[in-house]
Design a protein around this motif. Structure first.
Motif, PDB file in Angstrom:
ATOM      1  N   MET A   1       5.220   9.995  10.139  1.00 47.70           N
ATOM      2  CA  MET A   1       5.590   8.880   9.254  1.00 47.70           C
ATOM      3  C   MET A   1       7.106   8.797   9.096  1.00 47.70           C
TER       4      MET A   1
ATOM      5  N   ASP B   1       1.233  -1.481   4.233  1.00 48.38           N
ATOM      6  CA  ASP B   1       1.970  -1.549   2.973  1.00 48.38           C
ATOM      7  C   ASP B   1       3.185  -2.464   3.098  1.00 48.38           C
TER       8      ASP B   1
ATOM      9  N   ALA C   1       6.668   3.110   1.892  1.00 51.22           N
ATOM     10  CA  ALA C   1       5.482   2.847   2.715  1.00 51.22           C
ATOM     11  C   ALA C   1       4.950   4.107   3.390  1.00 51.22           C
ATOM     12  N   THR C   2       5.763   5.170   3.479  1.00 54.50           N
ATOM     13  CA  THR C   2       5.261   6.412   4.085  1.00 54.50           C
ATOM     14  C   THR C   2       4.209   7.081   3.205  1.00 54.50           C
TER      15      THR C   2
ATOM     16  N   GLY D   1       1.546   5.672   2.001  1.00 54.12           N
ATOM     17  CA  GLY D   1       0.229   5.166   2.375  1.00 54.12           C
ATOM     18  C   GLY D   1      -0.547   6.033   3.343  1.00 54.12           C
ATOM     19  N   PRO D   2       0.075   6.485   4.437  1.00 54.14           N
ATOM     20  CA  PRO D   2      -0.669   7.300   5.400  1.00 54.14           C
ATOM     21  C   PRO D   2      -0.897   8.747   4.957  1.00 54.14           C
TER      22      PRO D   2
ATOM     23  N   SER E   1       3.565   1.083  -4.091  1.00 55.60           N
ATOM     24  CA  SER E   1       3.159   1.623  -2.787  1.00 55.60           C
ATOM     25  C   SER E   1       2.152   2.755  -2.960  1.00 55.60           C
TER      26      SER E   1
ATOM     27  N   SER F   1      -6.336   7.485   4.514  1.00 48.59           N
ATOM     28  CA  SER F   1      -5.257   7.490   5.492  1.00 48.59           C
ATOM     29  C   SER F   1      -5.843   7.377   6.895  1.00 48.59           C
TER      30      SER F   1
ATOM     31  N   SER G   1      -1.549   2.233  -1.641  1.00 45.48           N
ATOM     32  CA  SER G   1      -1.957   3.148  -0.566  1.00 45.48           C
ATOM     33  C   SER G   1      -3.389   3.610  -0.759  1.00 45.48           C
TER      34      SER G   1
ATOM     35  N   SER H   1       8.445   0.791  11.504  1.00 44.18           N
ATOM     36  CA  SER H   1       8.822   0.269  10.188  1.00 44.18           C
ATOM     37  C   SER H   1      10.178  -0.428  10.248  1.00 44.18           C
TER      38      SER H   1
ATOM     39  N   ALA I   1       1.116   2.708   6.829  1.00 41.42           N
ATOM     40  CA  ALA I   1       2.467   2.349   6.384  1.00 41.42           C
ATOM     41  C   ALA I   1       2.777   0.893   6.673  1.00 41.42           C
TER      42      ALA I   1
END
Length: 424
Positions: A365, A112, A142-143, A145-146, A99, A151, A103, A376, A109
């Motif tokens: 997130m 991902d 996945a958090t 990624g942003p 991830s 981002s 990212s 999510s 998120a």
């Protein structure tokens, strides 16, 4: 006027009207009720999209879709699996590390989860992990990624808060690495307590070297992106364009997976995702303008500064506000509505806008993992074919490292501002 606007907005949300329509329709009704000039409706919504930084959003979405269809995610997953899969709880550790790497091209998120979630959850289930654990670590990872560049939420925050998008993206690097470390530590502890399984992958230097060579073009994408930002040669939009070109080149000539049909599929999915994002951006700009006409940002600034002049106290108050907002409001809409209101007050109190941007996005997130509107949760529920209450139960243990990361970023400004300040 602001009260009427917010009541209408909440009423539309309660009856499950799409968020973009909630923003636009409530604004239009209030403009009619209070005799505001209707010409502004078209002007504000169109002008909100006339932004160079926002052009990076569809390009990064397109690049992520191209790389996903090129088979990049499978190569990255297998490479990291060889590195750490053999330890107890190794496949969960792989999920976190992949991830972080992915990212560097996705910026979102949900992207991902869409690209990696099905593979990660299926493999963990096959090895004996509980479905709740597999879904929980997938959502928590996945958090990253942003927060890590590129981002999409940070780019949008920069566009509405008059903050350097380049510096804000770079500010996310250290916090993203911190989240990764804390999530991996959480997995290590849970692996020891619950005797999580080891991956069956067998490590050999020759196989690892071959997989590394195959994965090198994919690993180079985040390096290219971050290097371009730090060097100053590219802004976010230029980097996004270069990333798209790079994704097309490696997908066609190195991995051999991209043909015209797949490119068109990636383009179609990107248009769909971009339309959703920019529709919210346009209607939220109108919503924010109505609030500004009623002096709500100034009133909010006076209120916050009246509560305390200590930047840390104000940041803690904002954390509580955003954690609640994140439970009910989609993250991009929350940024567009709330950031213009509270940024002036926080900046006046001495909070670095780069730190505020990271705190802002990280809060939202975390909101992706909290009901009732945590996107999510719903996405993993569909991917994993699990009832929502089990997905929520799986997410709970992984809120701890996310909250610790948030606390660290809130209390220690250097985590966010140290790296971008080196560019000055």
């Amino acid at each position: 006027m602001s009260a009427t606007l917010l009541i209408l907005f909440l009423a539309l949300m309660i009856i499950r009207v799409p968020i973009a329509v909630c923003l636009g329709l409530s604004s239009a009704v209030v403009m009619i009720l209070f005799n505001l000039p209707m010409a502004v409706l078209a002007q504000r919504t169109v002008n909100a999209l006339d932004s160079t930084p926002l052009l990076a959003v569809p390009l990064f979405i397109f690049a992520a879709n191209l790389l996903s269809l090129s088979g990049v995610t499978n190569h990255l997953f297998e490479l990291v699996r060889m590195m750490v899969g053999w330890i107890r709880g190794g496949t969960a550790q792989v999920s976190v590390l992949v991830s972080l790497i992915f990212s560097g091209v996705s910026g979102a998120a949900l992207a991902d989860i869409g690209a990696l979630g099905a593979v990660q959850i299926k493999m963990m289930r096959k090895q004996g992990y509980s479905s709740e654990f597999a879904s929980g670590i997938t959502m928590a990872a996945a958090t990253i990624g942003p927060i890590f560049p590129p981002s999409i939420p940070l780019i949008i925050f920069a566009s509405v808060s008059n903050v350097s998008a380049v510096k804000l993206l770079i500010a996310g690097i250290v916090p993203a690495i911190l989240i990764t470390i804390l999530l991996m530590a959480q997995v290590a502890v849970m692996a020891r307590i619950y005797k999580l399984p080891r991956d069956e992958v067998k490590f050999s230097l020759a196989a690892f070297a071959r997989k590394f060579v195959v994965s090198l073009p994919a690993l180079a994408a985040p390096v290219l992106l971050i290097g371009g930002l730090i060097s100053g040669y590219f802004g976010p939009t230029e980097v996004a364009g270069v990333t798209v070109a790079y994704a097309l080149l490696i997908g066609k000539f190195i991995y051999g997976q991209l043909d015209l049909k797949r490119v068109l599929i990636a383009a179609r999915d990107s248009v769909d995702a971009t339309g959703n994002v920019l529709f919210i951006v346009a209607t939220a700009a109108l919503f924010a303008w109505v609030l500004t006409m009623d002096r709500l940002p100034a009133t909010a600034s006076e209120f916050l500064l009246g509560l305390s002049s200590d930047p840390l106290v104000l940041l803690l108050i904002v954390n509580v506000l955003l954690l609640v907002v994140g439970m009910f409001l989609e993250s991009i809409a929350a940024i567009l509505i709330i950031a213009p209101i509270i940024t002036p007050a926080m900046t006046a109190a001495g909070v670095d806008p780069l730190q505020l941007g990271i705190v802002f996005v990280l809060n939202l997130m975390i909101g992706l993992l909290t009901p009732p509107v945590g996107m999510s949760l719903y996405m993993v529920s569909i991917i994993a074919k699990m009832p929502l209450h089990r997905v929520i139960r799986g997410a709970l243990p992984f809120l701890l490292p996310l909250f610790l990361s948030l606390l660290a970023v809130t209390c220690i400004p250097a985590i966010s501002v140290w790296l971008p300040n080196l560019l000055d």
